[in-house]
Design a protein around this motif. Sequence first.
Motif, short mmCIF file in Angstrom:
data_model
loop_
_atom_site.label_atom_id
_atom_site.label_comp_id
_atom_site.label_asym_id
_atom_site.label_seq_id
_atom_site.Cartn_x
_atom_site.Cartn_y
_atom_site.Cartn_z
N VAL A 1 -1.44 -11.47 4.20
CA VAL A 1 -0.56 -10.29 4.17
C VAL A 1 -1.16 -9.20 5.07
O VAL A 1 -2.37 -8.98 5.08
CB VAL A 1 -0.38 -9.78 2.73
CG1 VAL A 1 0.63 -8.64 2.69
CG2 VAL A 1 0.06 -10.91 1.81
N SER A 2 -0.29 -8.55 5.83
CA SER A 2 -0.75 -7.59 6.84
C SER A 2 0.15 -6.36 6.85
O SER A 2 1.38 -6.48 6.71
CB SER A 2 -0.71 -8.23 8.24
OG SER A 2 -1.43 -9.44 8.28
N GLU A 3 -0.46 -5.19 7.02
CA GLU A 3 0.32 -3.96 7.21
C GLU A 3 0.25 -3.62 8.70
O GLU A 3 -0.79 -3.23 9.22
CB GLU A 3 -0.24 -2.82 6.36
CG GLU A 3 0.79 -1.83 5.86
CD GLU A 3 1.57 -1.07 6.93
OE1 GLU A 3 1.12 -1.02 8.09
OE2 GLU A 3 2.61 -0.50 6.59
N ARG A 4 1.38 -3.81 9.40
CA ARG A 4 1.37 -3.76 10.86
C ARG A 4 1.12 -2.35 11.41
O ARG A 4 0.48 -2.22 12.46
CB ARG A 4 2.69 -4.31 11.40
CG ARG A 4 2.99 -5.74 10.99
CD ARG A 4 1.93 -6.72 11.41
NE ARG A 4 2.40 -8.09 11.19
CZ ARG A 4 1.67 -9.17 11.37
NH1 ARG A 4 0.41 -9.05 11.77
NH2 ARG A 4 2.17 -10.37 11.16
N GLU A 5 1.64 -1.33 10.75
CA GLU A 5 1.36 0.02 11.24
C GLU A 5 -0.13 0.31 11.13
O GLU A 5 -0.76 0.80 12.09
CB GLU A 5 2.15 1.07 10.47
CG GLU A 5 1.93 2.48 11.02
CD GLU A 5 2.47 3.57 10.11
OE1 GLU A 5 2.76 4.65 10.62
OE2 GLU A 5 2.56 3.33 8.89
N ILE B 1 -1.99 -1.97 13.86
CA ILE B 1 -1.76 -1.85 15.30
C ILE B 1 -1.60 -0.41 15.78
O ILE B 1 -2.04 -0.06 16.88
CB ILE B 1 -0.51 -2.67 15.69
CG1 ILE B 1 -0.75 -4.16 15.38
CG2 ILE B 1 -0.17 -2.49 17.16
CD1 ILE B 1 0.50 -5.01 15.44
N GLU B 2 -1.00 0.44 14.96
CA GLU B 2 -0.62 1.76 15.43
C GLU B 2 -1.57 2.88 15.02
O GLU B 2 -1.39 4.02 15.47
CB GLU B 2 0.79 2.09 14.91
CG GLU B 2 1.84 1.09 15.35
CD GLU B 2 3.19 1.35 14.70
OE1 GLU B 2 3.50 2.53 14.42
OE2 GLU B 2 3.93 0.37 14.45
N ARG B 3 -2.56 2.57 14.22
CA ARG B 3 -3.43 3.62 13.68
C ARG B 3 -4.79 3.67 14.36
O ARG B 3 -5.68 4.39 13.91
CB ARG B 3 -3.59 3.43 12.17
CG ARG B 3 -2.28 3.47 11.38
CD ARG B 3 -1.65 4.86 11.36
NE ARG B 3 -2.48 5.77 10.59
CZ ARG B 3 -2.37 5.93 9.26
NH1 ARG B 3 -1.47 5.24 8.56
NH2 ARG B 3 -3.14 6.79 8.63
N GLY B 4 -4.97 2.91 15.44
CA GLY B 4 -6.24 2.94 16.17
C GLY B 4 -7.32 2.13 15.48
O GLY B 4 -7.18 1.66 14.35
N GLY B 5 -8.44 1.97 16.19
CA GLY B 5 -9.56 1.22 15.61
C GLY B 5 -9.29 -0.27 15.57
O GLY B 5 -8.62 -0.81 16.43
N THR B 6 -9.81 -0.93 14.56
CA THR B 6 -9.73 -2.38 14.48
C THR B 6 -8.53 -2.83 13.65
O THR B 6 -7.93 -2.05 12.91
CB THR B 6 -11.00 -2.96 13.84
OG1 THR B 6 -11.03 -2.60 12.45
CG2 THR B 6 -12.24 -2.44 14.53
N PRO C 1 0.82 -1.22 0.00
CA PRO C 1 0.00 0.00 0.00
C PRO C 1 0.85 1.26 0.00
O PRO C 1 1.98 1.28 0.51
CB PRO C 1 -0.80 -0.11 1.31
CG PRO C 1 -0.73 -1.54 1.70
CD PRO C 1 0.57 -2.06 1.19
N ARG C 2 0.31 2.31 -0.57
CA ARG C 2 0.98 3.61 -0.54
C ARG C 2 1.15 4.06 0.91
O ARG C 2 0.21 4.00 1.70
CB ARG C 2 0.18 4.64 -1.34
CG ARG C 2 0.12 4.30 -2.83
CD ARG C 2 -0.70 5.28 -3.62
NE ARG C 2 -0.86 4.82 -4.99
CZ ARG C 2 -1.56 5.47 -5.92
NH1 ARG C 2 -2.18 6.61 -5.62
NH2 ARG C 2 -1.64 4.99 -7.14
N GLY C 3 2.32 4.51 1.26
CA GLY C 3 2.60 4.94 2.62
C GLY C 3 2.96 3.82 3.57
O GLY C 3 3.25 4.07 4.74
N SER C 4 2.98 2.58 3.10
CA SER C 4 3.27 1.46 3.98
C SER C 4 4.76 1.41 4.32
O SER C 4 5.63 1.58 3.46
CB SER C 4 2.88 0.14 3.31
OG SER C 4 3.40 -0.96 4.02
N VAL C 5 5.04 1.12 5.59
CA VAL C 5 6.42 0.87 6.02
C VAL C 5 6.54 -0.46 6.75
O VAL C 5 7.64 -0.88 7.10
CB VAL C 5 6.94 2.01 6.94
CG1 VAL C 5 7.05 3.31 6.16
CG2 VAL C 5 6.04 2.19 8.16
#
Length: 285
Positions: free
Chosen positions: A160-164, A167-172, A118-122
């Motif tokens: 496949v998972s984007e961890r930020e 986990i770090e962006r709130g919500g679900t 995804p765009r912005g993914s780290v």
Amino acid sequence: MKLLRVGPVGSERPALLDQDGTLRDLSGLITDVNGALLADDSVLSRVRDAAASGGLPVLAAEGLRIGAPVGGIGKIVGIGLNYFGHAAEIGAEPPTEPILFLKAADTVVGPDDNVLIPRGSVKTDWEAELGVVIGSTARYLDSAEEGLAHVAGYVLADDVSEREFQIERGGTWDKGKNCETFTPLGPWLVTADEIPDPQVLDVKLWVNGELRQDGNTSDQIFPVGEVVRYLSRFMTLYPGDVIVTGTPAGVAMGQPEPKPYLRAGDVVELEIEGLGRQRQEFKSA
């Protein structure tokens, strides 16, 4: 049986991989590999008889795209932190009840299709998983044995998972699980009769040729039958629904800093014994 869907995106046709490894065309018998097929024992019996006869047309496999082995998926249910080793590597206590999240069906791609970062993914991460495909409607089941009886078959999945995002962006968790192309499935669906015990399967994943995950489904906290039983108490499971049952230790999130999250150009390969192998090139969205 090993059931497949092959051909261009959106135009896949049903196929079967026979015992000799020959790809056979099923389009003369059925229209798709989907919930309606998996719920119909009489049609499945006809497919088995046709496969045993050896008379099904042969498909030329070379250059033929393999799609996700199940079409028309209603829902995908994910189980989080379902391996003791994975919980330990990220410093989490094993859950006392299954952790649930949902993945949209439109995240599904074929086993060898490209996956988009995804765009912005780290923090895009890999997760090799045993996928369970439901074969009969399950609601309010009373036992793990009943849960297993409602399974039509098994598939290899990369959750496949984007961890930020997760986990770090709130919500679900869902926002880190539902990015485009984030659920490669396949190459084939293996019917449950060929996997008498889903808790003895080796699970492996490589990144750029380096072995990262080397686990076994015996390490699952909640085994397959119990997962199906548990889910049936909270939602109705329908034929063709897919459950991805968690990942063993070895994900990027569990590694020392700097964590080796995926970047464009990386190649991920994964396999579960009996369920085939996937290969994805990661590209920028």
